[in-house]
Design a protein around this motif. Structure first.
Motif, PDB file in Angstrom:
ATOM      1  N   THR A 151      -6.149 -83.281 -30.234  1.00 48.84           N
ATOM      2  CA  THR A 151      -7.548 -83.659 -30.037  1.00 48.84           C
ATOM      3  C   THR A 151      -8.411 -82.431 -29.779  1.00 48.84           C
ATOM      4  O   THR A 151      -9.536 -82.315 -30.271  1.00 48.84           O
TER       5      THR A 151
ATOM      6  N   LEU B 179     -15.129 -84.782 -36.751  1.00 46.72           N
ATOM      7  CA  LEU B 179     -15.453 -85.984 -35.990  1.00 46.72           C
ATOM      8  C   LEU B 179     -14.548 -87.159 -36.349  1.00 46.72           C
ATOM      9  O   LEU B 179     -14.180 -87.954 -35.482  1.00 46.72           O
TER      10      LEU B 179
ATOM     11  N   GLN C  19     -12.392 -88.840 -33.447  1.00 43.44           N
ATOM     12  CA  GLN C  19     -12.559 -90.222 -33.017  1.00 43.44           C
ATOM     13  C   GLN C  19     -11.252 -91.001 -33.071  1.00 43.44           C
ATOM     14  O   GLN C  19     -10.958 -91.828 -32.208  1.00 43.44           O
ATOM     15  N   THR C  20     -10.427 -90.702 -34.100  1.00 47.49           N
ATOM     16  CA  THR C  20      -9.123 -91.370 -34.195  1.00 47.49           C
ATOM     17  C   THR C  20      -8.220 -90.998 -33.025  1.00 47.49           C
ATOM     18  O   THR C  20      -7.596 -91.857 -32.385  1.00 47.49           O
TER      19      THR C  20
ATOM     20  N   ALA D  72      -9.215 -89.741 -30.190  1.00 45.74           N
ATOM     21  CA  ALA D  72      -9.830 -90.177 -28.937  1.00 45.74           C
ATOM     22  C   ALA D  72      -9.483 -91.627 -28.640  1.00 45.74           C
ATOM     23  O   ALA D  72      -9.306 -92.009 -27.478  1.00 45.74           O
TER      24      ALA D  72
ATOM     25  N   ALA E  10     -14.676 -91.299 -24.803  1.00 46.57           N
ATOM     26  CA  ALA E  10     -15.374 -92.314 -25.612  1.00 46.57           C
ATOM     27  C   ALA E  10     -16.872 -92.250 -25.378  1.00 46.57           C
ATOM     28  O   ALA E  10     -17.670 -92.406 -26.320  1.00 46.57           O
TER      29      ALA E  10
ATOM     30  N   LEU F 163     -18.379 -89.301 -27.241  1.00 46.03           N
ATOM     31  CA  LEU F 163     -18.448 -89.491 -28.683  1.00 46.03           C
ATOM     32  C   LEU F 163     -19.412 -90.597 -29.091  1.00 46.03           C
ATOM     33  O   LEU F 163     -19.586 -90.846 -30.289  1.00 46.03           O
TER      34      LEU F 163
ATOM     35  N   THR G  86     -19.360 -81.444 -29.692  1.00 38.23           N
ATOM     36  CA  THR G  86     -17.918 -81.179 -29.807  1.00 38.23           C
ATOM     37  C   THR G  86     -17.492 -79.954 -29.014  1.00 38.23           C
ATOM     38  O   THR G  86     -16.349 -79.871 -28.561  1.00 38.23           O
TER      39      THR G  86
END
Length: 325
Positions: A41, A50, A54-55, A57, A82, A85, A92
């Motif tokens: 991550t 991103l 996100q996956t 996260a 979460a 994001l 980031t």
């Protein structure tokens, strides 16, 4: 018929409460797997990817507990990720900085060491290290000869403790034979030892004569070796040489003393008073450790992002740096 609405109401309540019960169950992960997920991550945040961020996260947010090597569990909460994001343009860099702090705060894990030991075990099982350890014919011959001498020893005549000078009567033919055999064995051992030493030194001489480059000692050497490894498709060694190039560059710019006996964390600790440089070198070290010690495969896109990090570090700490890629 009056019971029918009541049953329907119970079914609806159960249908709503069942997912809550399921998702309330704690999701546990080992410390080694948790460390790998955090680093993946972190790398995605560094690259600004991103979609992957996100996956990953979502996986981190689902984790509630981490199993430590001693069997105890630690509670973790990644709801902040979460929330970070949630905006349309998440920061980031701030996410990467917070993930990096979490990685530094983790207790030591044996996963990287175990993987490295497996790698070295595989290397040592290949020539020239995996020499046959079985007994040779010469060893069997020595065992047979020494057993025979042991059988002869009880039959030796008694010898005076203090022999009379000039009286060789106490030196029997058997004693002369034992002395001669001992001298031959000693000479044979020296011969085989010298021959084995010559064989052991032969590969070293061959390497020295073939002109193979040793470890880089300057920035330009490390840069050249990283480019050669990249062209050969060896991205793992290219990552290592790029990391060495960054350290050697900082040493040449008098910003960080390069010493091979220092660990990566010791290098970072010496940059605590230089926050910008510390922030730039941290993701470089994290990627290097994951690829070199963790034996993780680095794809071409990730390698180019790592190469850009090194390029940015060098470009901002000295004269203009032209990337070799």
């Amino acid at each position: 018929m009056r019971l029918k609405p009541f049953c329907i109401a119970i079914w609806i309540i159960s249908w709503w409460l069942w997912p809550v019960h399921i998702f309330a169950q704690p999701m546990e992960l080992s410390l080694a797997d948790y460390d790998r997920l955090l680093r993946a991550t972190y790398a995605a945040a560094q690259r600004g990817d991103l979609l992957e961020l996100q996956t990953l996260a979502a996986e981190l947010t689902a984790i509630n507990q981490v199993r430590m090597p001693d069997g105890q569990t630690a509670h973790v909460d990644h709801r902040w990720l979460a929330e970070a994001l949630a905006p349309s343009a998440p920061d980031t860099s701030a996410i990467a900085a917070r993930l990096g702090a979490l990685i530094d705060a983790l207790p030591p894990s044996t996963a990287v060491v175990t993987d490295a030991l497996k790698h070295w075990e595989a290397v040592l099982n290949e020539p020239p290290f995996n020499r046959d350890q079985s007994e040779s014919w010469f060893t069997h011959f020595l065992d047979w000869l020494l057993d025979g001498l042991a059988d002869l020893l009880p039959d030796l005549p008694d010898m005076p403790v203090t022999p009379t000078p000039g009286d060789p009567s106490w030196i029997t033919p058997v004693a002369w034979g034992i002395l001669a055999i001992t001298a031959l064995l000693f000479g044979g051992l020296i011969f085989f030892w010298a021959r084995n030493m010559r064989r052991a030194l032969r590969p070293v001489v061959g390497i020295a004569e073939s002109g193979v480059e040793a470890e880089p000692v300057t920035f330009s050497q490390a840069q050249r070796m990283a480019e050669a490894a990249r062209r050969a498709g060896d991205r793992r060694n290219a990552v290592r040489y790029l990391y060495l190039a960054a350290l050697l560059w900082l040493d040449e710019q008098k910003l960080l003393s390069f010493q091979r006996e220092l660990t990566n964390r010791e290098y970072l600790s010496r940059l605590r008073d230089q926050p910008p440089l510390y922030t730039q070198l941290t993701p470089i070290i994290a990627t290097f450790e994951a690829v070199w010690y963790g034996l993780q495969t680095i794809e071409e896109q990730a390698f180019r992002a790592y190469e850009q990090q090194v390029t940015t570090l060098i470009g901002q700490t000295g004269t203009k740096y032209e990337a070799t890629a």
